[in-house]
Design a protein around this motif. Structure first.
Motif, PDB file in Angstrom:
ATOM      1  N   GLY A  54      37.723  16.131 -24.535  1.00 55.06           N
ATOM      2  CA  GLY A  54      36.571  16.577 -24.343  1.00 55.06           C
ATOM      3  C   GLY A  54      35.000  15.946 -24.658  1.00 55.06           C
ATOM      4  O   GLY A  54      34.655  14.964 -23.358  1.00 55.06           O
ATOM      5  N   THR A  55      33.737  16.625 -24.039  1.00 54.60           N
ATOM      6  CA  THR A  55      32.858  15.849 -23.723  1.00 54.60           C
ATOM      7  C   THR A  55      32.583  14.666 -24.356  1.00 54.60           C
ATOM      8  O   THR A  55      31.058  13.610 -24.265  1.00 54.60           O
ATOM      9  CB  THR A  55      31.264  16.724 -24.366  1.00 54.60           C
ATOM     10  OG1 THR A  55      31.449  17.274 -25.606  1.00 54.60           O
ATOM     11  CG2 THR A  55      31.390  18.620 -23.862  1.00 54.60           C
ATOM     12  N   THR A  56      32.141  13.879 -25.522  1.00 53.13           N
ATOM     13  CA  THR A  56      32.546  12.470 -26.529  1.00 53.13           C
ATOM     14  C   THR A  56      32.385  11.385 -25.474  1.00 53.13           C
ATOM     15  O   THR A  56      31.560  10.525 -25.577  1.00 53.13           O
ATOM     16  CB  THR A  56      32.913  12.612 -27.317  1.00 53.13           C
ATOM     17  OG1 THR A  56      32.851  13.870 -28.404  1.00 53.13           O
ATOM     18  CG2 THR A  56      32.928  11.157 -28.159  1.00 53.13           C
ATOM     19  N   HIS A  58      33.005  12.309 -21.395  1.00 52.77           N
ATOM     20  CA  HIS A  58      32.899  12.731 -20.570  1.00 52.77           C
ATOM     21  C   HIS A  58      31.629  13.650 -20.414  1.00 52.77           C
ATOM     22  O   HIS A  58      31.280  14.475 -19.514  1.00 52.77           O
ATOM     23  CB  HIS A  58      33.750  13.535 -19.811  1.00 52.77           C
ATOM     24  CG  HIS A  58      34.988  13.220 -20.028  1.00 52.77           C
ATOM     25  ND1 HIS A  58      35.650  12.166 -19.022  1.00 52.77           N
ATOM     26  CD2 HIS A  58      36.391  13.585 -20.670  1.00 52.77           C
ATOM     27  CE1 HIS A  58      37.128  12.148 -19.364  1.00 52.77           C
ATOM     28  NE2 HIS A  58      37.164  12.951 -20.287  1.00 52.77           N
ATOM     29  N   LEU A  59      30.284  13.057 -21.428  1.00 51.92           N
ATOM     30  CA  LEU A  59      29.475  13.854 -21.431  1.00 51.92           C
ATOM     31  C   LEU A  59      28.258  13.562 -20.301  1.00 51.92           C
ATOM     32  O   LEU A  59      27.656  14.385 -19.391  1.00 51.92           O
ATOM     33  CB  LEU A  59      28.686  14.026 -23.025  1.00 51.92           C
ATOM     34  CG  LEU A  59      27.203  14.691 -23.072  1.00 51.92           C
ATOM     35  CD1 LEU A  59      27.970  15.646 -22.886  1.00 51.92           C
ATOM     36  CD2 LEU A  59      26.381  14.616 -23.861  1.00 51.92           C
ATOM     37  N   VAL A  62      29.542  15.591 -16.710  1.00 53.27           N
ATOM     38  CA  VAL A  62      29.157  16.900 -16.867  1.00 53.27           C
ATOM     39  C   VAL A  62      27.381  17.431 -17.171  1.00 53.27           C
ATOM     40  O   VAL A  62      27.966  18.678 -17.112  1.00 53.27           O
ATOM     41  CB  VAL A  62      30.219  17.636 -17.525  1.00 53.27           C
ATOM     42  CG1 VAL A  62      31.539  17.486 -17.249  1.00 53.27           C
ATOM     43  CG2 VAL A  62      29.890  17.495 -18.886  1.00 53.27           C
ATOM     44  N   TYR A  63      26.995  16.689 -17.443  1.00 55.54           N
ATOM     45  CA  TYR A  63      25.278  17.035 -18.185  1.00 55.54           C
ATOM     46  C   TYR A  63      24.794  16.520 -17.138  1.00 55.54           C
ATOM     47  O   TYR A  63      24.348  15.155 -17.199  1.00 55.54           O
ATOM     48  CB  TYR A  63      24.877  16.417 -19.928  1.00 55.54           C
ATOM     49  CG  TYR A  63      23.708  16.631 -20.307  1.00 55.54           C
ATOM     50  CD1 TYR A  63      23.192  18.066 -19.629  1.00 55.54           C
ATOM     51  CD2 TYR A  63      23.260  15.687 -20.724  1.00 55.54           C
ATOM     52  CE1 TYR A  63      21.794  18.347 -20.409  1.00 55.54           C
ATOM     53  CE2 TYR A  63      21.895  16.226 -20.902  1.00 55.54           C
ATOM     54  CZ  TYR A  63      21.506  17.628 -20.786  1.00 55.54           C
ATOM     55  OH  TYR A  63      20.377  17.456 -21.668  1.00 55.54           O
ATOM     56  N   TRP A  86      24.110  10.155 -27.220  1.00 55.28           N
ATOM     57  CA  TRP A  86      25.713  10.345 -27.212  1.00 55.28           C
ATOM     58  C   TRP A  86      26.474   8.803 -27.395  1.00 55.28           C
ATOM     59  O   TRP A  86      27.867   8.695 -27.915  1.00 55.28           O
ATOM     60  CB  TRP A  86      26.117  10.330 -25.514  1.00 55.28           C
ATOM     61  CG  TRP A  86      26.703  10.369 -24.813  1.00 55.28           C
ATOM     62  CD1 TRP A  86      28.757  11.494 -25.157  1.00 55.28           C
ATOM     63  CD2 TRP A  86      27.562   9.433 -23.987  1.00 55.28           C
ATOM     64  NE1 TRP A  86      29.308  10.467 -24.431  1.00 55.28           N
ATOM     65  CE2 TRP A  86      29.172   9.722 -23.500  1.00 55.28           C
ATOM     66  CE3 TRP A  86      26.598   8.536 -22.814  1.00 55.28           C
ATOM     67  CZ2 TRP A  86      30.147   8.896 -22.179  1.00 55.28           C
ATOM     68  CZ3 TRP A  86      27.348   7.851 -21.429  1.00 55.28           C
ATOM     69  CH2 TRP A  86      28.914   8.050 -21.843  1.00 55.28           C
ATOM     70  N   ASN A 365      33.220  21.146 -26.440  1.00 57.55           N
ATOM     71  CA  ASN A 365      33.111  20.659 -24.986  1.00 57.55           C
ATOM     72  C   ASN A 365      31.338  21.823 -25.198  1.00 57.55           C
ATOM     73  O   ASN A 365      30.799  22.500 -24.572  1.00 57.55           O
ATOM     74  CB  ASN A 365      33.915  21.783 -23.977  1.00 57.55           C
ATOM     75  CG  ASN A 365      34.554  20.276 -23.821  1.00 57.55           C
ATOM     76  OD1 ASN A 365      34.263  19.355 -23.966  1.00 57.55           O
ATOM     77  ND2 ASN A 365      35.983  20.806 -23.091  1.00 57.55           N
ATOM     78  N   MET A 399      27.597  24.873 -24.433  1.00 56.32           N
ATOM     79  CA  MET A 399      27.140  23.405 -23.736  1.00 56.32           C
ATOM     80  C   MET A 399      25.946  22.810 -23.933  1.00 56.32           C
ATOM     81  O   MET A 399      25.091  22.541 -24.908  1.00 56.32           O
ATOM     82  CB  MET A 399      27.504  23.526 -22.785  1.00 56.32           C
ATOM     83  CG  MET A 399      28.080  21.621 -22.169  1.00 56.32           C
ATOM     84  SD  MET A 399      28.098  20.758 -20.418  1.00 56.32           S
ATOM     85  CE  MET A 399      29.900  20.999 -21.760  1.00 56.32           C
ATOM     86  N   LEU A 407      23.550  18.887 -27.823  1.00 57.22           N
ATOM     87  CA  LEU A 407      25.308  18.410 -27.067  1.00 57.22           C
ATOM     88  C   LEU A 407      25.309  17.093 -27.013  1.00 57.22           C
ATOM     89  O   LEU A 407      26.061  16.311 -27.404  1.00 57.22           O
ATOM     90  CB  LEU A 407      24.669  18.647 -25.621  1.00 57.22           C
ATOM     91  CG  LEU A 407      25.788  18.181 -24.884  1.00 57.22           C
ATOM     92  CD1 LEU A 407      26.726  18.846 -24.701  1.00 57.22           C
ATOM     93  CD2 LEU A 407      24.908  19.156 -23.759  1.00 57.22           C
ATOM     94  N   HIS A 411      28.639  14.045 -31.670  1.00 60.86           N
ATOM     95  CA  HIS A 411      29.345  13.016 -30.870  1.00 60.86           C
ATOM     96  C   HIS A 411      30.135  12.052 -32.463  1.00 60.86           C
ATOM     97  O   HIS A 411      30.597  11.819 -33.001  1.00 60.86           O
ATOM     98  CB  HIS A 411      29.090  12.482 -29.768  1.00 60.86           C
ATOM     99  CG  HIS A 411      29.086  13.311 -28.645  1.00 60.86           C
ATOM    100  ND1 HIS A 411      30.269  14.197 -28.016  1.00 60.86           N
ATOM    101  CD2 HIS A 411      28.646  13.807 -28.337  1.00 60.86           C
ATOM    102  CE1 HIS A 411      29.837  15.187 -27.174  1.00 60.86           C
ATOM    103  NE2 HIS A 411      28.140  14.538 -27.203  1.00 60.86           N
TER     104      HIS A 411
END
Length: 676
Positions: A54-56, A58-59, A62-63, A86, A365, A399, A407, A411
């Protein structure tokens, strides 16, 4: 109040004139192990794998604030706290999972930072002044540097990277920066850009003193003292009852920063960090007193204190910011390390196993900016928050909902919890102070023999924790195991035979010649208990877990023009229950524990996977209704019983671990039994 809180502070103790006593630098009682030596297993490994997918991981893809021309890669984009936030979670995740792709990704930011330090020692994204003039920030023009605060976070990232790699660039890099900082702070103090750096200066001091432990450069202690003098005096405030009183009465912007929940969460470790340098035991007293007062006045059943964004009392309808939860966890981990006080592991586990899981989506996410203890709906609205937002997006799962600091910062919660399951000790041994399935590899004993310890457990859902030792020959070393405050008596078995017992809140030390194949079994019997929280409400607990009413969930997807997709969640059944007085007074007799889904490698913190449930007799309170999404707590009288109209029907309701819920009631009114 929860047993861990009552056991953790004895107000009658006062260190007397310890304030006037000063001693030399105090080495940490426990020490962090090299990053990667602890390998999460079982349900915890799966949690980290979810984050990796997830976002950890891919942040930055996607951000858009991170993905567009990132300042920490030399661009003109984000040069603030969010990229370091992050990385502060992504770096330990990469090295614990030994994920080559994620290591390669995070190393780009680390390499750019290390390779683009200015000759003066200043580091970080190029400032507007530097890009405009072509010059480099140095002491003489330090006022053209950026806020000190984001660099504090990046120092934490570099420290973790060093623990994983021992990259020889890190120590001289930090040394040069701290020499620059010592010379620049007179001209550009911590607060020259904003109060964020001065309110969070203890994070800076922590890294300065960590480097001193490596280099013994005495100028670092001078720098630590300068930073502490310019930073918020959290230790002094925690030791003075007036601070906690003021946080209950003032709601203006003048005093915002000293009651801002994330600042408080970071500030918790400040007294321990000051103690490390000074040896002043008054700091430890102030810490314990301050934490006790904080949780008594603003504490919530799941282990967090209110903060939406200000500290906001102990009513179960108040919110908690996600950043404050993960920062509180990290502060507690550092407090344990520096002071050796294992009692702080109880609130650490309470946060990790209760407050942390429900504030993110299953795929990691989406997150809530603010969660609510008695959360009977997740939706747009102003709720009862001190920072309600005109966009009304603080409570939804999205998100980018609320501020995006969470956000980026969320993490570090699970990753640092996993990396602090074990510590090394000054006596050459190991300490297991919080528990979860994991495997540890370390060199121990006089001959530095490689030892692998496999911690096999379903904890916190199971009371048994097995430690299986693997090595080629016998090794002598001490092993310390914590007995939680909620466990009346723990038992340790060695190869199936009784070895030792321990009382609640104790730290067992097992010093012996360990043989290949030895297996320790730590048994921590769990009993159902109830605790008292805000508005005279009651919460059901068992072991480290808090239990909440199981409500079937109705999810609804929405879209906000500014903040993107989000989810609302509503209950599909009644939530307005009061627990029977007899059950609250005699939980071991009137409540029963039942097994649910098995705990396995596919475990997720949600209703479908809830491993345990508790059946409790209850009655509905017809007049208890949500107003604008808020379930204001019915008032009990001084005996603890609600005196309004209650249904005549008694029924068994189901409670599940708080961490498995999204909508719930956890702080219950108490009602009398129905008349026969």
């Amino acid at each position: 109040m929860a047993v861990w809180l009552l056991a953790s502070f004895k107000p009658a103790h006062d260190p007397g004139d310890a304030r006037s006593s000063r001693s030399s630098f105090v080495s940490p009682v426990f020490r962090e192990l090299p990053l990667g030596d602890i390998q999460p297993q079982g349900w915890l490994l799966h949690q980290l794998q979810i984050m990796r997918d997830g976002t950890t991981s891919h942040l930055d893809e996607v951000y858009n604030r991170m993905s567009e021309d990132n300042g920490w890669l030399g661009g003109a984009g984000d040069g603030g706290e969010e990229t370091p936030y992050w990385l502060d979670g992504a770096v330990p995740l990469a090295y614990m999972l030994r994920d080559a792709s994620l290591i390669k990704k995070v190393k780009q930011y680390i390499d750019w930072t290390l390779d683009h330090q200015r000759p003066s020692g200043y580091f970080g994204p190029y400032t507007n002044w530097e890009m405009r003039t072509g010059k480099k920030v140095d002491v003489a023009n330090s006022v053209y540097g950026d806020d000190w605060w984001p660099r504090m976070v990046m120092l934490k990232v570099l420290q973790q990277y060093y623990l994983a790699t021992h990259d020889k660039r890190v120590v001289p890099f930090m040394t040069r920066y701290f020499h620059y900082q010592l010379n620049a702070l007179g001209k550009t103090p911590l607060s020259f850009c904003s109060e964020w750096a001065s309110s969070r200066g203890s994070d800076n001091v922590m890294m300065v003193q960590w480097l001193y432990g490596i280099t013994s450069d005495t100028s670092l202690l001078s720098l630590a003292a300068v930073i502490e003098k310019q930073a918020y005096p959290w230790g002094r405030w925690f030791g003075d009852d007036r601070w906690i009183i003021h946080t209950t009465n003032y709601r203006n912007t003048d005093t915002l920063m000293n009651r801002h929940a994330v600042n408080v969460a970071m500030g918790l470790k400040a007294p321990a960090i000051s103690y490390q340098r000074t040896g002043d035991k008054q700091e430890l007293f102030n810490l314990k007193k301050g934490y006790y007062n904080l949780m008594m006045v603003h504490g919530l059943p799941m282990g967090s204190f209110s903060g939406d964004e200000d500290l906001n009392g102990n009513d179960p309808s108040q919110g908690s910011e996600l950043c404050s939860i993960v920062e509180s966890m990290f502060s507690l981990e550092k407090i344990i390390e520096l002071t050796g006080d294992a009692s702080y592991a109880d609130p650490l586990e309470r946060l990790a196993f209760n407050a942390l899981p429900p504030q993110t989506s299953d795929d990691y996410n989406h997150k809530q900016y603010f969660q609510v203890a008695n959360q009977v709906q997740i939706s747009k609205g102003v709720f009862d928050f001190s920072l309600p937002f005109e966009r009304q997006m603080c409570n939804v799962l999205g998100m980018r909902s609320g501020y995006t600091c969470c956000l980026a910062n969320m993490h570090q919660g699970w990753t640092k919890f996993a990396s602090h399951l074990w510590y090394s000790t000054a006596t050459g041994g190991l300490a297991a102070l919080t528990y979860s399935p994991s495997t540890l590899t370390a060199r121990l004993g006089r001959d530095s023999v490689p030892v692998t310890i496999q911690e096999v457990t379903d904890y916190p859902f199971s009371s048994d924790i097995s430690f299986r030792l693997k090595m080629d020959s016998a090794v002598v070393f001490p092993l310390q195991l914590r007995v939680p405050a909620w466990c009346n008596e723990a038992t340790v078995l060695l190869n199936g035979k009784p070895l030792q017992t321990g009382k609640a809140g104790s730290l067992l030390t097992l010093y012996r010649a360990w043989q290949p194949g030895d297996e320790l079994l730590l048994q921590l019997p769990m009993e159902i208990q109830t605790s008292i929280w805000g508005r005279n409400s009651r919460t059901v607990e068992r072991g480290p877990l808090v239990y909440a009413l199981k409500l079937n969930e109705k999810w609804k997807k929405g879209h906000d023009k500014r903040e993107g997709d989000y989810y609302s969640v509503y209950p599909a059944n009644d939530w307005n229950y009061g627990l029977l007085e007899d059950a609250v007074e005699k939980p071991g007799e009137e409540m029963r524990v039942e097994s649910g889904a098995p705990v396995n490698a596919a475990f997720v913190w949600n209703l479908d996977h809830a491993p345990l449930q508790i059946k409790v007799p209850a009655r509905t309170i017809p007049g208890w209704k949500a107003v604008n999404g808020v379930s204001e707590q019915p008032v009990n009288d001084r005996t603890g019983v609600y005196r309004g109209k209650v249904s005549n029907k008694t029924e068994d309701v189901t409670l599940v671990p708080y961490g498995c819920t999204k909508v719930r009631v956890v702080a219950f009114p108490v009602v009398a039994a129905a008349k026969r």
